[in-house]
Motif scaffolding. Structure first.
Motif, short mmCIF file in Angstrom:
data_model
loop_
_atom_site.label_atom_id
_atom_site.label_comp_id
_atom_site.label_asym_id
_atom_site.label_seq_id
_atom_site.Cartn_x
_atom_site.Cartn_y
_atom_site.Cartn_z
N ALA A 48 0.87 -1.18 0.00
CA ALA A 48 0.00 0.00 0.00
C ALA A 48 0.90 1.23 0.00
CB ALA A 48 -0.90 0.01 1.23
N PHE A 49 0.54 2.22 -0.79
CA PHE A 49 1.34 3.43 -0.92
C PHE A 49 0.52 4.63 -0.44
CE2 PHE A 49 2.33 0.38 -4.23
CZ PHE A 49 3.71 0.26 -4.17
N ALA A 89 -3.10 -5.31 16.60
CA ALA A 89 -2.82 -6.63 16.04
C ALA A 89 -3.54 -6.88 14.72
CB ALA A 89 -3.21 -7.72 17.05
N GLU A 90 -4.46 -6.00 14.35
CA GLU A 90 -5.16 -6.15 13.08
C GLU A 90 -4.25 -5.77 11.92
OE1 GLU A 90 -8.18 -7.34 12.59
OE2 GLU A 90 -8.53 -7.63 14.73
N PRO A 91 -4.36 -6.44 10.77
CA PRO A 91 -3.53 -6.07 9.62
C PRO A 91 -3.90 -4.67 9.13
CG PRO A 91 -5.21 -7.65 8.96
CD PRO A 91 -5.27 -7.56 10.46
N TYR A 92 -2.95 -4.04 8.49
CA TYR A 92 -3.18 -2.69 7.97
C TYR A 92 -4.42 -2.62 7.09
CZ TYR A 92 -2.65 1.35 4.88
OH TYR A 92 -2.90 2.49 4.15
N GLU A 93 -4.69 -3.66 6.31
CA GLU A 93 -5.85 -3.66 5.42
C GLU A 93 -7.14 -3.43 6.21
OE1 GLU A 93 -7.54 -6.34 1.72
OE2 GLU A 93 -6.27 -7.29 3.24
N ARG A 94 -7.28 -4.07 7.37
CA ARG A 94 -8.49 -3.92 8.17
C ARG A 94 -8.51 -2.57 8.88
NH1 ARG A 94 -8.99 -9.96 10.94
NH2 ARG A 94 -9.18 -11.13 8.97
N ARG A 95 -7.34 -2.11 9.33
CA ARG A 95 -7.29 -0.80 9.97
C ARG A 95 -7.65 0.30 8.98
NH1 ARG A 95 -2.22 -2.54 11.39
NH2 ARG A 95 -1.26 -0.62 10.56
N ILE A 145 5.40 3.42 2.34
CA ILE A 145 4.98 2.12 1.81
C ILE A 145 4.75 1.17 2.97
CG2 ILE A 145 5.60 0.18 0.32
CD1 ILE A 145 7.46 3.40 -0.18
N LYS A 146 3.58 0.52 2.96
CA LYS A 146 3.19 -0.39 4.03
C LYS A 146 2.73 -1.71 3.42
CE LYS A 146 1.64 3.55 6.81
NZ LYS A 146 0.52 4.19 7.55
N GLY A 147 2.77 -2.76 4.22
CA GLY A 147 2.23 -4.04 3.79
C GLY A 147 0.79 -4.17 4.24
N MET A 148 -0.07 -4.60 3.35
CA MET A 148 -1.50 -4.72 3.69
C MET A 148 -1.71 -5.69 4.85
SD MET A 148 -3.24 -2.65 1.76
CE MET A 148 -4.91 -3.18 1.39
N GLY A 149 -0.78 -6.62 5.04
CA GLY A 149 -0.92 -7.59 6.11
C GLY A 149 -0.17 -7.23 7.39
N GLN A 150 0.39 -6.03 7.46
CA GLN A 150 1.21 -5.66 8.61
C GLN A 150 0.39 -5.28 9.84
OE1 GLN A 150 3.98 -2.70 6.72
NE2 GLN A 150 5.46 -3.68 8.09
#
Length: 338
Positions: A29-30, A135-141, A188-193
């Motif tokens: 994710a950018f 603890a939630e992945p970045y995608e959910r946040r 830049i982030k990972g969607m699962g981070q």
């Protein structure tokens, strides 16, 4: 667990280029990177409690931004946002105006809040309705953050940080959006981070361009210079300091040594005090040199009152140009002339 200050924000490590897929958990994710003050915002758990703004270093700064505290009444209780505080001045983002806001006291605080309103660019939500999301992945946040803006109909001073998962779009942002003062590059982030407080788990890429400046001083010795102190002439013919470089590589120091000459007492910086880094009080005692040598440097877009806030990177000496060819003080990053 209910989050409360002081809390370390998650950080990013600098990279020269946009990374490829696979370097972070999940798809990439950018986000646009803005040049402001990193800030965590905490709304009270219940009615009547204080809204708190925490700086990256853990200081509480809400007294400097009463306009954001008032606007936070639009936000739900038990919310923690991560973002960037910025200030618009004369139709553009102004780091100088933001500094004035952050250092003001007394009655000046309210006056500046009216004249230079602050905005909060939110790029992460760490807690919502009192439930922490670390603890939630970045995608959910990110989905929760977008839902907050949508459901609450949030508008300025609340801004949702632009985000894309398309590398081509991100590259376009890095090229074109950074032409606007106050936009530095990409995060830049990972969607699962997960969100890891204090960890440098993200990446940041700043736009960098080459430009020229005049070598007015050095640290080290004339035979082995270490850091260059750079300047540009203003409209009144004064040589103004604009920045300093990162430490020179040995081969670069050797290339420069034959072209550096000690300055006499008429150097325009005689008696001028320098600091080791932007914003610090640690003194720097450079050796002044004859200001007739031009350096090509690589610079980012973070400029404050005509000077670069971050160290510049020496590229090469420009023996083919004169000081008259160097951009004037205050002109920012200009394309290299050859």
């Amino acid at each position: 667990m209910v989050l409360k200050p002081p809390m370390e924000p998650m950080l990013a490590q600098a990279r020269e280029t946009v990374p490829s897929a696979g370097v972070l958990p999940g798809n990439l994710a950018f986000e646009a990177k803005f040049d402001g003050y990193r800030c965590l915002l905490f709304t009270p758990a219940r009615r009547g409690g204080p809204t708190l703004l925490q700086s990256r270093r853990g200081s509480l700064i809400q007294r400097h931004f009463p306009d954001l505290v008032t606007a936070a009444r639009q936000l739900p209780h038990g919310l923690v946002l991560d973002g960037e505080v910025v200030v618009w001045s004369q139709d553009q983002l102004s780091f100088e105006a933001l500094q004035r806001r952050a250092s003001a006291g007394g009655r000046t605080v309210a006056q500046l809040a009216d004249a230079m309103p602050a905005h909060f660019i939110a790029f992460d939500v760490l807690q919502i309705d009192g439930q922490e999301l670390l603890a939630e992945p970045y995608e959910r946040r990110r989905a929760a953050l977008e839902g907050l803006f949508r459901e609450r109909g949030l508008s300025p001073p609340w801004t949702l940080c632009p985000m894309t998962t398309d590398p081509a779009v991100a590259q376009e942002w890095l090229t074109s959006w950074t032409e606007v003062p106050g936009v530095e590059g990409l995060v830049i982030k990972g969607m699962g981070q997960r969100y890891l407080p204090g960890a440098r788990g993200w990446f940041k890429v700043r736009r960098r361009d080459t430009t020229e400046a005049i070598i007015g001083g050095i640290t080290g010795t004339l035979r082995r210079p270490q850091i260059l102190v750079l300047g540009r002439y203003d409209e009144d013919g004064r040589l103004r300091a604009v920045g300093r470089t990162t430490p020179l590589k040995p081969d670069a120091a050797v290339r420069l040594a034959d072209h550096l000459h000690p300055a006499g007492p008429d150097h325009p910086w005689t008696g001028v005090r320098f600091t080791a880094t932007w914003g610090s009080r640690e003194p720097l005692d450079p050796i002044l040199v004859v200001p007739d040598l031009v350096a090509e440097v690589s610079a980012d877009t973070a400029i404050d009152r005509g000077a670069w806030r971050h160290p510049l990177r020496f590229v090469r000496p420009r023996l083919d140009v004169t000081v008259a060819d160097v951009p004037m003080f205050g002109e920012g990053v200009q394309p290299s002339s050859g």
